[in-house]
Design a protein around this motif. Structure first.
Motif, PDB file in Angstrom:
ATOM      1  N   VAL A 194       0.853  -1.189   0.000  1.00  0.00           N
ATOM      2  CA  VAL A 194       0.000   0.000   0.000  1.00  0.00           C
ATOM      3  C   VAL A 194       0.885   1.234   0.000  1.00  0.00           C
ATOM      4  O   VAL A 194       1.871   1.307   0.741  1.00  0.00           O
ATOM      5  CB  VAL A 194      -0.923   0.038   1.244  1.00  0.00           C
ATOM      6  N   VAL A 195       0.533   2.204  -0.841  1.00  0.00           N
ATOM      7  CA  VAL A 195       1.198   3.506  -0.848  1.00  0.00           C
ATOM      8  C   VAL A 195       0.145   4.547  -0.488  1.00  0.00           C
ATOM      9  O   VAL A 195      -0.849   4.715  -1.207  1.00  0.00           O
ATOM     10  CB  VAL A 195       1.812   3.829  -2.224  1.00  0.00           C
ATOM     11  N   LEU A 196       0.345   5.217   0.632  1.00  0.00           N
ATOM     12  CA  LEU A 196      -0.567   6.279   1.060  1.00  0.00           C
ATOM     13  C   LEU A 196       0.043   7.617   0.652  1.00  0.00           C
ATOM     14  O   LEU A 196       1.085   8.013   1.164  1.00  0.00           O
ATOM     15  CB  LEU A 196      -0.766   6.242   2.574  1.00  0.00           C
ATOM     16  N   PHE A 197      -0.603   8.289  -0.285  1.00  0.00           N
ATOM     17  CA  PHE A 197      -0.099   9.566  -0.808  1.00  0.00           C
ATOM     18  C   PHE A 197      -0.874  10.693  -0.132  1.00  0.00           C
ATOM     19  O   PHE A 197      -2.007  10.994  -0.483  1.00  0.00           O
ATOM     20  CB  PHE A 197      -0.291   9.625  -2.316  1.00  0.00           C
ATOM     21  N   GLY A 198      -0.242  11.313   0.869  1.00  0.00           N
ATOM     22  CA  GLY A 198      -0.876  12.414   1.581  1.00  0.00           C
ATOM     23  C   GLY A 198      -0.676  13.731   0.851  1.00  0.00           C
ATOM     24  O   GLY A 198       0.455  14.155   0.614  1.00  0.00           O
ATOM     25  N   GLU A 199      -1.767  14.373   0.509  1.00  0.00           N
ATOM     26  CA  GLU A 199      -1.724  15.605  -0.276  1.00  0.00           C
ATOM     27  C   GLU A 199      -2.232  16.792   0.527  1.00  0.00           C
ATOM     28  O   GLU A 199      -2.935  16.629   1.534  1.00  0.00           O
ATOM     29  CB  GLU A 199      -2.606  15.466  -1.521  1.00  0.00           C
ATOM     30  N   GLN A 200      -1.870  17.981   0.054  1.00  0.00           N
ATOM     31  CA  GLN A 200      -2.608  19.193   0.400  1.00  0.00           C
ATOM     32  C   GLN A 200      -3.628  19.351  -0.729  1.00  0.00           C
ATOM     33  O   GLN A 200      -3.260  19.348  -1.901  1.00  0.00           O
ATOM     34  CB  GLN A 200      -1.680  20.400   0.480  1.00  0.00           C
ATOM     35  N   HIS A 201      -4.880  19.463  -0.403  1.00  0.00           N
ATOM     36  CA  HIS A 201      -5.929  19.303  -1.408  1.00  0.00           C
ATOM     37  C   HIS A 201      -5.862  20.313  -2.551  1.00  0.00           C
ATOM     38  O   HIS A 201      -6.381  20.044  -3.645  1.00  0.00           O
ATOM     39  CB  HIS A 201      -7.311  19.376  -0.743  1.00  0.00           C
ATOM     40  N   ASN A 202      -5.226  21.449  -2.317  1.00  0.00           N
ATOM     41  CA  ASN A 202      -5.185  22.467  -3.378  1.00  0.00           C
ATOM     42  C   ASN A 202      -3.789  22.623  -3.977  1.00  0.00           C
ATOM     43  O   ASN A 202      -3.483  23.652  -4.581  1.00  0.00           O
ATOM     44  CB  ASN A 202      -5.678  23.813  -2.842  1.00  0.00           C
ATOM     45  N   ILE A 252      -4.968   6.346   8.733  1.00  0.00           N
ATOM     46  CA  ILE A 252      -5.210   5.145   7.924  1.00  0.00           C
ATOM     47  C   ILE A 252      -4.147   4.092   8.199  1.00  0.00           C
ATOM     48  O   ILE A 252      -4.465   2.898   8.358  1.00  0.00           O
ATOM     49  CB  ILE A 252      -5.220   5.501   6.428  1.00  0.00           C
ATOM     50  N   GLY A 253      -2.894   4.508   8.259  1.00  0.00           N
ATOM     51  CA  GLY A 253      -1.806   3.561   8.485  1.00  0.00           C
ATOM     52  C   GLY A 253      -1.928   2.824   9.801  1.00  0.00           C
ATOM     53  O   GLY A 253      -1.597   1.634   9.892  1.00  0.00           O
ATOM     54  N   TRP A 254      -2.408   3.510  10.833  1.00  0.00           N
ATOM     55  CA  TRP A 254      -2.598   2.874  12.145  1.00  0.00           C
ATOM     56  C   TRP A 254      -3.630   1.761  12.048  1.00  0.00           C
ATOM     57  O   TRP A 254      -3.423   0.666  12.576  1.00  0.00           O
ATOM     58  CB  TRP A 254      -3.030   3.914  13.178  1.00  0.00           C
ATOM     59  N   TYR A 255      -4.730   2.020  11.354  1.00  0.00           N
ATOM     60  CA  TYR A 255      -5.780   0.993  11.220  1.00  0.00           C
ATOM     61  C   TYR A 255      -5.315  -0.169  10.346  1.00  0.00           C
ATOM     62  O   TYR A 255      -5.650  -1.325  10.613  1.00  0.00           O
ATOM     63  CB  TYR A 255      -7.064   1.623  10.678  1.00  0.00           C
ATOM     64  N   LEU A 256      -4.538   0.124   9.309  1.00  0.00           N
ATOM     65  CA  LEU A 256      -3.984  -0.954   8.490  1.00  0.00           C
ATOM     66  C   LEU A 256      -3.110  -1.873   9.342  1.00  0.00           C
ATOM     67  O   LEU A 256      -3.181  -3.110   9.250  1.00  0.00           O
ATOM     68  CB  LEU A 256      -3.169  -0.384   7.330  1.00  0.00           C
ATOM     69  N   LYS A 257      -2.317  -1.263  10.200  1.00  0.00           N
ATOM     70  CA  LYS A 257      -1.400  -2.048  11.033  1.00  0.00           C
ATOM     71  C   LYS A 257      -2.143  -2.880  12.061  1.00  0.00           C
ATOM     72  O   LYS A 257      -1.722  -3.999  12.402  1.00  0.00           O
ATOM     73  CB  LYS A 257      -0.409  -1.111  11.727  1.00  0.00           C
ATOM     74  N   GLN A 258      -3.258  -2.369  12.571  1.00  0.00           N
ATOM     75  CA  GLN A 258      -4.038  -3.145  13.542  1.00  0.00           C
ATOM     76  C   GLN A 258      -4.584  -4.415  12.908  1.00  0.00           C
ATOM     77  O   GLN A 258      -4.648  -5.473  13.548  1.00  0.00           O
ATOM     78  CB  GLN A 258      -5.209  -2.312  14.095  1.00  0.00           C
ATOM     79  N   GLU A 259      -4.982  -4.318  11.638  1.00  0.00           N
ATOM     80  CA  GLU A 259      -5.583  -5.466  10.958  1.00  0.00           C
ATOM     81  C   GLU A 259      -4.528  -6.406  10.393  1.00  0.00           C
ATOM     82  O   GLU A 259      -4.680  -7.633  10.467  1.00  0.00           O
ATOM     83  CB  GLU A 259      -6.497  -4.981   9.832  1.00  0.00           C
ATOM     84  N   GLN A 260      -3.480  -5.852   9.807  1.00  0.00           N
ATOM     85  CA  GLN A 260      -2.443  -6.677   9.176  1.00  0.00           C
ATOM     86  C   GLN A 260      -1.065  -6.104   9.514  1.00  0.00           C
ATOM     87  O   GLN A 260      -0.511  -5.304   8.744  1.00  0.00           O
ATOM     88  CB  GLN A 260      -2.651  -6.744   7.660  1.00  0.00           C
ATOM     89  N   PRO A 261      -0.508  -6.492  10.652  1.00  0.00           N
ATOM     90  CA  PRO A 261       0.773  -5.922  11.104  1.00  0.00           C
ATOM     91  C   PRO A 261       1.919  -6.111  10.117  1.00  0.00           C
ATOM     92  O   PRO A 261       2.855  -5.304  10.104  1.00  0.00           O
ATOM     93  CB  PRO A 261       1.045  -6.671  12.417  1.00  0.00           C
ATOM     94  N   GLN A 262       1.874  -7.162   9.294  1.00  0.00           N
ATOM     95  CA  GLN A 262       2.977  -7.440   8.379  1.00  0.00           C
ATOM     96  C   GLN A 262       2.849  -6.715   7.035  1.00  0.00           C
ATOM     97  O   GLN A 262       3.724  -6.828   6.178  1.00  0.00           O
ATOM     98  CB  GLN A 262       3.079  -8.950   8.119  1.00  0.00           C
ATOM     99  N   LEU A 263       1.759  -5.981   6.871  1.00  0.00           N
ATOM    100  CA  LEU A 263       1.537  -5.280   5.616  1.00  0.00           C
ATOM    101  C   LEU A 263       2.631  -4.248   5.382  1.00  0.00           C
ATOM    102  O   LEU A 263       3.020  -3.516   6.300  1.00  0.00           O
ATOM    103  CB  LEU A 263       0.178  -4.578   5.661  1.00  0.00           C
ATOM    104  N   LYS A 264       3.148  -4.192   4.149  1.00  0.00           N
ATOM    105  CA  LYS A 264       4.180  -3.197   3.833  1.00  0.00           C
ATOM    106  C   LYS A 264       3.498  -1.944   3.302  1.00  0.00           C
ATOM    107  O   LYS A 264       3.043  -1.896   2.153  1.00  0.00           O
ATOM    108  CB  LYS A 264       5.186  -3.729   2.814  1.00  0.00           C
ATOM    109  N   THR A 265       3.423  -0.943   4.156  1.00  0.00           N
ATOM    110  CA  THR A 265       2.806   0.332   3.809  1.00  0.00           C
ATOM    111  C   THR A 265       3.878   1.407   3.776  1.00  0.00           C
ATOM    112  O   THR A 265       4.654   1.545   4.719  1.00  0.00           O
ATOM    113  CB  THR A 265       1.725   0.719   4.838  1.00  0.00           C
ATOM    114  N   LEU A 266       3.924   2.167   2.691  1.00  0.00           N
ATOM    115  CA  LEU A 266       4.820   3.309   2.592  1.00  0.00           C
ATOM    116  C   LEU A 266       3.991   4.572   2.398  1.00  0.00           C
ATOM    117  O   LEU A 266       2.933   4.548   1.755  1.00  0.00           O
ATOM    118  CB  LEU A 266       5.806   3.133   1.436  1.00  0.00           C
TER     119      LEU A 266
END
Length: 291
Positions: A49-57, A242-256
């Motif tokens: 998973v790649v979480l791309f955090g943006e400034q909306h504008n 979002i990353g915290w909840y992903l980790k609670q469900e699947q600790p081994q998930l590779k999230t960047l």
């Protein structure tokens, strides 16, 4: 002679300042080390998973989202999906119809409740996905349920129908109010808002969004897809939300994670922006906005 030399030196400095490159952005690792797009991409290709955090504008973030979608899709042509905070889960049907060229674009834009800046900032990504047959997942909770929680806490969801629960993360939803992002949010709103609406309810509504986005992300990951998720930076900064909840469900998930920040100085990552994400996109503070 000394005055002439001084004049020439001043002229050289001014000319040098005027001739400097004006980059639209710079990339850094979380520790503040400069990194190229190519090296970052090499690491992102290996993530679940790649979480791309943006400034909306921010136009630079939106352009990079499109470019990153192209590059990750090229790396995973059969197993790639895009998730978007900007669409709520209950519009997935019309979103699917649009991507399949079954719903005219005008109907899709009327019925999917797009954000006001959709046409300038998110439409290029959706058009690319439609062209390439890439699944796009509407991950956000419908705003009516977030409003219910803002007014009456997560307990307000106890009476929603089974049909409604299809658009929400599985209940009950745990909330860690000690996460720094949530603590800052509570501090921003104070102890109470608008009479009986407590700041804790506002945080719970934010957590509902984070948990729901994580829920729909994991549905795609569990189908073997790499997922690029577009969301406001507050939903993924500091490896929370979002990353915290992903980790609670699947600790081994590779999230960047990526985040977008504004700075006057593009040569160095400021101390307050370090450790916000795995990769930090620094955009000039003078950058034009899309709204």
């Amino acid at each position: 002679m000394s005055l002439l030399i001084l004049f020439l030196l001043m002229f050289t400095v001014n000319a040098s300042a005027q001739d400097r490159d004006k980059p639209a952005y710079r990339l850094f690792t979380k520790s503040g080390k400069s990194i190229s797009y190519g090296k970052m991409l090499k690491e992102l290709k290996e993530a679940d998973v790649v979480l791309f955090g943006e400034q909306h504008n921010d136009p630079i973030a939106h352009w990079l989202q499109l470019e990153l979608a192209k590059d990750l899709h090229q790396a995973h042509p059969q197993n790639f999906a895009i998730g978007v905070e900007m669409f709520e889960a209950d519009v997935q049907l019309v979103l699917n119809e649009y991507l399949a060229n079954q719903a005219p674009e005008s109907n899709f834009e009327q019925e999917s409740r797009p954000w006001p800046n959709y046409k300038t900032d998110y439409k290029p990504v959706l058009r690319y996905a439609r062209e390439k047959g890439i699944p796009v997942i509407a991950t956000n909770v419908p705003r009516r349920y977030a409003a219910m929680v803002s007014a009456g806490s997560l307990s307000a969801l106890g009476g929603v129908s089974e049909d409604a629960k299809k658009y929400i993360a599985p209940l009950p939803i745990a909330v860690d109010l000690n996460l720094q992002g949530y603590k800052r949010m509570m501090g921003m709103f104070g102890s109470n808002m608008h009479g009986n609406t407590k700041s804790e309810n506002i945080v719970q509504a934010q957590a509902l969004k984070d948990a729901t986005m994580a829920h729909f992300i994991l549905q795609q990951v569990n189908q073997g897809k790499q997922l690029l998720h577009l969301n406001g930076a507050y939903h993924s900064d500091n490896f929370e939300g979002i990353g915290w909840y992903l980790k609670q469900e699947q600790p081994q998930l590779k999230t960047l994670t990526l985040t977008t920040v504004l700075q006057e100085d593009l040569d160095n990552l400021s101390k307050e922006n370090k450790e916000k994400a795995d990769f930090i996109i620094v955009v000039p503070a003078s950058m034009t906005r899309t709204y």
